[in-house]
Design a protein around this motif. Structure first.
Motif, short mmCIF file in Angstrom:
data_model
loop_
_atom_site.label_atom_id
_atom_site.label_comp_id
_atom_site.label_asym_id
_atom_site.label_seq_id
_atom_site.Cartn_x
_atom_site.Cartn_y
_atom_site.Cartn_z
N ILE A 312 1.07 -1.76 -0.20
CA ILE A 312 -0.02 -0.16 -0.12
C ILE A 312 1.07 1.21 -0.47
CG2 ILE A 312 -1.89 1.45 1.42
CD1 ILE A 312 -3.02 -1.73 1.88
N ALA A 313 1.75 0.93 1.03
CA ALA A 313 3.30 2.69 0.88
C ALA A 313 3.42 2.62 -0.80
CB ALA A 313 3.96 2.37 2.19
N PHE A 314 4.10 1.16 -1.30
CA PHE A 314 4.48 2.03 -2.42
C PHE A 314 3.11 2.20 -3.38
CE2 PHE A 314 5.74 -0.08 -6.38
CZ PHE A 314 7.18 0.20 -6.85
N THR A 315 2.45 1.73 -3.28
CA THR A 315 1.07 2.34 -4.26
C THR A 315 1.38 3.64 -4.08
OG1 THR A 315 0.53 -0.10 -4.48
CG2 THR A 315 -0.90 1.89 -5.44
N VAL A 316 1.04 4.39 -2.99
CA VAL A 316 1.00 5.89 -2.64
C VAL A 316 1.49 6.61 -2.96
CG1 VAL A 316 0.56 7.33 -0.81
CG2 VAL A 316 -0.84 4.82 -0.77
N ALA A 317 2.87 5.86 -2.64
CA ALA A 317 4.38 7.15 -3.29
C ALA A 317 4.40 6.43 -4.80
CB ALA A 317 5.29 5.96 -2.75
N LEU A 318 3.43 5.62 -5.36
CA LEU A 318 3.45 5.92 -6.89
C LEU A 318 3.30 6.92 -6.67
CD1 LEU A 318 5.16 4.68 -10.40
CD2 LEU A 318 3.45 2.92 -9.55
N ILE A 319 1.39 6.87 -6.52
CA ILE A 319 0.38 7.79 -7.17
C ILE A 319 1.01 8.94 -6.75
CG2 ILE A 319 -2.04 8.35 -6.98
CD1 ILE A 319 -2.54 5.32 -5.73
N GLY A 320 2.11 9.35 -5.49
CA GLY A 320 1.71 10.42 -5.48
C GLY A 320 3.23 11.00 -6.63
N THR A 321 4.09 9.85 -6.61
CA THR A 321 5.10 10.66 -7.58
C THR A 321 4.34 10.93 -9.19
OG1 THR A 321 6.38 9.04 -6.89
CG2 THR A 321 7.66 10.11 -8.52
N THR A 322 3.57 9.96 -9.70
CA THR A 322 3.49 10.15 -10.68
C THR A 322 2.23 12.16 -11.23
OG1 THR A 322 2.59 8.01 -11.11
CG2 THR A 322 1.22 9.54 -12.53
N ALA A 323 1.27 12.10 -9.84
CA ALA A 323 0.90 14.10 -9.33
C ALA A 323 1.74 14.33 -9.38
CB ALA A 323 -0.06 13.21 -8.49
N LEU A 324 2.29 14.61 -8.81
CA LEU A 324 4.00 14.78 -8.72
C LEU A 324 3.99 16.01 -10.55
CD1 LEU A 324 5.53 17.44 -7.07
CD2 LEU A 324 6.34 16.06 -7.17
N THR A 325 4.64 14.24 -11.19
CA THR A 325 5.41 14.97 -12.05
C THR A 325 4.14 15.49 -13.22
OG1 THR A 325 6.81 12.66 -12.24
CG2 THR A 325 6.11 13.31 -14.39
N VAL A 326 2.55 15.18 -13.32
CA VAL A 326 2.31 16.43 -13.71
C VAL A 326 1.81 17.12 -13.74
CG1 VAL A 326 -0.35 15.59 -14.96
CG2 VAL A 326 0.56 13.31 -14.43
N ARG A 327 1.68 17.34 -12.44
CA ARG A 327 2.07 18.52 -12.44
C ARG A 327 2.97 19.79 -12.74
NH1 ARG A 327 -2.03 22.62 -10.85
NH2 ARG A 327 -1.40 24.38 -9.33
N THR A 328 4.08 18.72 -12.94
CA THR A 328 5.15 19.97 -12.50
C THR A 328 5.90 19.96 -13.96
OG1 THR A 328 6.97 18.47 -12.01
CG2 THR A 328 6.20 19.97 -10.40
N ALA A 329 5.00 18.50 -15.38
CA ALA A 329 6.06 18.99 -16.64
C ALA A 329 4.86 19.62 -17.40
CB ALA A 329 4.61 17.67 -16.32
N PRO A 330 6.31 20.11 -17.84
CA PRO A 330 5.70 21.29 -19.62
C PRO A 330 4.77 20.33 -20.12
CG PRO A 330 8.08 20.26 -19.95
CD PRO A 330 7.62 19.68 -18.55
N THR A 331 3.83 21.61 -20.48
CA THR A 331 2.62 21.63 -21.40
C THR A 331 2.40 21.88 -22.88
OG1 THR A 331 2.43 24.09 -21.27
CG2 THR A 331 0.96 21.69 -19.10
N HIS A 332 4.23 22.86 -23.67
CA HIS A 332 4.25 23.03 -24.44
C HIS A 332 5.63 22.17 -24.72
CE1 HIS A 332 5.04 26.54 -22.55
NE2 HIS A 332 6.07 26.79 -22.98
N TYR A 333 5.77 21.76 -26.32
CA TYR A 333 7.30 21.99 -26.72
C TYR A 333 8.34 22.54 -25.99
CZ TYR A 333 11.63 20.54 -29.30
OH TYR A 333 12.80 20.35 -29.65
N GLU A 334 9.34 23.25 -25.64
CA GLU A 334 10.08 23.97 -25.48
C GLU A 334 11.78 23.38 -26.00
OE1 GLU A 334 11.14 25.20 -21.62
OE2 GLU A 334 8.96 26.50 -21.00
N PRO A 335 12.39 24.08 -27.24
CA PRO A 335 13.28 24.12 -28.18
C PRO A 335 14.47 23.80 -26.83
CG PRO A 335 12.10 25.55 -29.19
CD PRO A 335 11.32 25.28 -27.43
N PRO A 336 15.36 23.45 -26.83
CA PRO A 336 16.63 23.73 -25.78
C PRO A 336 17.79 24.39 -26.74
CG PRO A 336 17.01 21.60 -27.73
CD PRO A 336 15.21 22.18 -27.74
#
Length: 382
Positions: A312-336
């Motif tokens: 259960i703890a591993f599942t909760v940590a995985l869900i939290g990491t996925t939510a944080l990634t979705v929240r902080t990930a860019p929404t458009h392409y930024e060229p380097p």
């Protein structure tokens, strides 16, 4: 080449009835056939079927017991079909006195057989543990040579059986299920990485037992397990092959190689019967005790709860990491951003100050030149 038909045998229930009628125990019948009591128990339960010479000897013994039972049974007296001849009557017989009618005797009421009491899962598990755990600990000791590891392997196997109890309870051989799990855990390569494995345990006190145990531990794990199952536990070759997950020819080859290795160092154990007796003595001489059944059940339940909480703890940590990634990930392409490059021919920027003569000359030259390019030509009439 055709095989001769197998010797017929009575059903398993009839085998047990013939043995009990002759007042023989399973150990006594096993000695007469040349097998172990566990093999006789498997034959009478129908779990296995004898083959080869053992089948012929077993069938011959059962036939002898059946003949003895027939001889001992009282033969019914033949009823005479001839009626006595009538004698001539010379004098009239006196009239017989009327006999009183017999009073009807009260018939005994049939007593109902007691209904079998259904065991709870915990009671059935405790009964299985109490019946097989001590023997399994001694057998596992022959595989590992470590008392604590043998006890722990059997406890872990019973804990796994308690977690899968519906499956184990319906199995044809619950003891075999637990034994296979215990052997797999005891012979796992991961046991060598444990700190306890680095400290050797005291060897057996008897020199003969110590030599036999060292000989067993020098065998490869697969050969050692095959030898313990066949010559120690008393399983036949197909059962040993099934439990070790190997073919019957491969199992026979492992058994022969293991026997050769043991006989090469201990020639007195070349006879399988002597080897079986010595393995039993080696396992019985050690003081090996198993924990109480409730303790094993509670340990298994506690381990299952810990695994569930960890999942259960591993599942909760995985869900939290996925939510944080979705929240902080860019929404458009930024060229380097391309790396910087040095540009040659441009004067370095310096602080403002007085111009040098060369700079003054360059400024005057730039001012004198036409800033807008060449002059514009105007068309003229000639």
């Amino acid at each position: 080449m055709t095989r001769s038909p197998a010797t017929p045998l009575p059903p398993p229930k009839a085998r047990r009835r013939l043995r009990e009628t002759a007042a023989l125990t399973q150990t006594q019948l096993a000695d007469r056939v040349g097998v172990t009591p566990a093999t006789v128990r498997a034959w009478e339960s129908g779990r296995t079927t004898p083959r080869g010479r053992k089948r012929e000897a077993y069938a011959k013994l059962l036939k002898t017991l059946a003949e003895e039972e027939t001889v001992q049974a009282p033969e019914p007296e033949p009823e005479s079909k001839l009626e006595p001849e009538a004698k001539p009557q010379t004098q009239p017989e006196p009239e017989a006195k009327p006999q009183p009618e017999p009073q009807p005797q009260p018939q005994p009421q049939p007593v109902a057989a007691p209904e079998p009491v259904a065991l709870t899962p915990a009671q059935a598990f405790d009964a299985l543990y109490a019946f097989s755990a001590p023997a399994l600990v001694r057998q596992t000791f022959l595989l590992t040579g470590r008392r604590e590891q043998a006890r722990e392997s059997v406890e872990r196997a019973f804990q796994a059986a308690w977690e899968h109890w519906p499956e184990v309870a319906r199995d044809r051989d619950p003891v075999g299920w637990v034994r296979a799990t215990a052997y797999e855990y005891a012979l796992s390569p991961w046991q060598r990485l444990r700190p306890r494995h680095r400290h050797p345990e005291p060897p057996p006190a008897d020199p003969g037992d110590r030599t036999l145990l060292n000989t067993l531990l020098r065998l490869p794990p697969r050969h050692r397990r095959t030898l313990v199952l066949y010559d120690g536990v008393g399983l036949d070759l197909p059962e040993t092959a099934a439990e070790t997950e190997a073919s019957t020819p491969a199992t026979a080859n492992r058994l022969l190689r293991a026997r050769e290795a043991v006989a090469g160092r201990l020639p007195a154990l070349a006879d399988p019967q002597v080897l079986h007796r010595r393995l039993a003595e080696l396992a019985s001489n050690e003081r090996l005790r198993a924990a109480e059944p409730p303790t094993v059940r509670r340990g298994g339940e506690r381990r299952a709860r810990l695994r569930t909480r960890a999942a259960i703890a591993f599942t909760v940590a995985l869900i939290g990491t996925t939510a944080l990634t979705v929240r902080t990930a860019p929404t458009h392409y930024e060229p380097p951003v391309s790396p910087g490059q040095a540009v040659r021919g441009v004067p370095q920027r310096v602080a403002p100050g007085a111009l040098s003569d060369e700079e003054l000359e360059l400024r005057q030259k730039l001012r004198d030149q036409v800033q807008d390019g060449p002059e514009r030509l105007s068309p003229r009439l000639e």
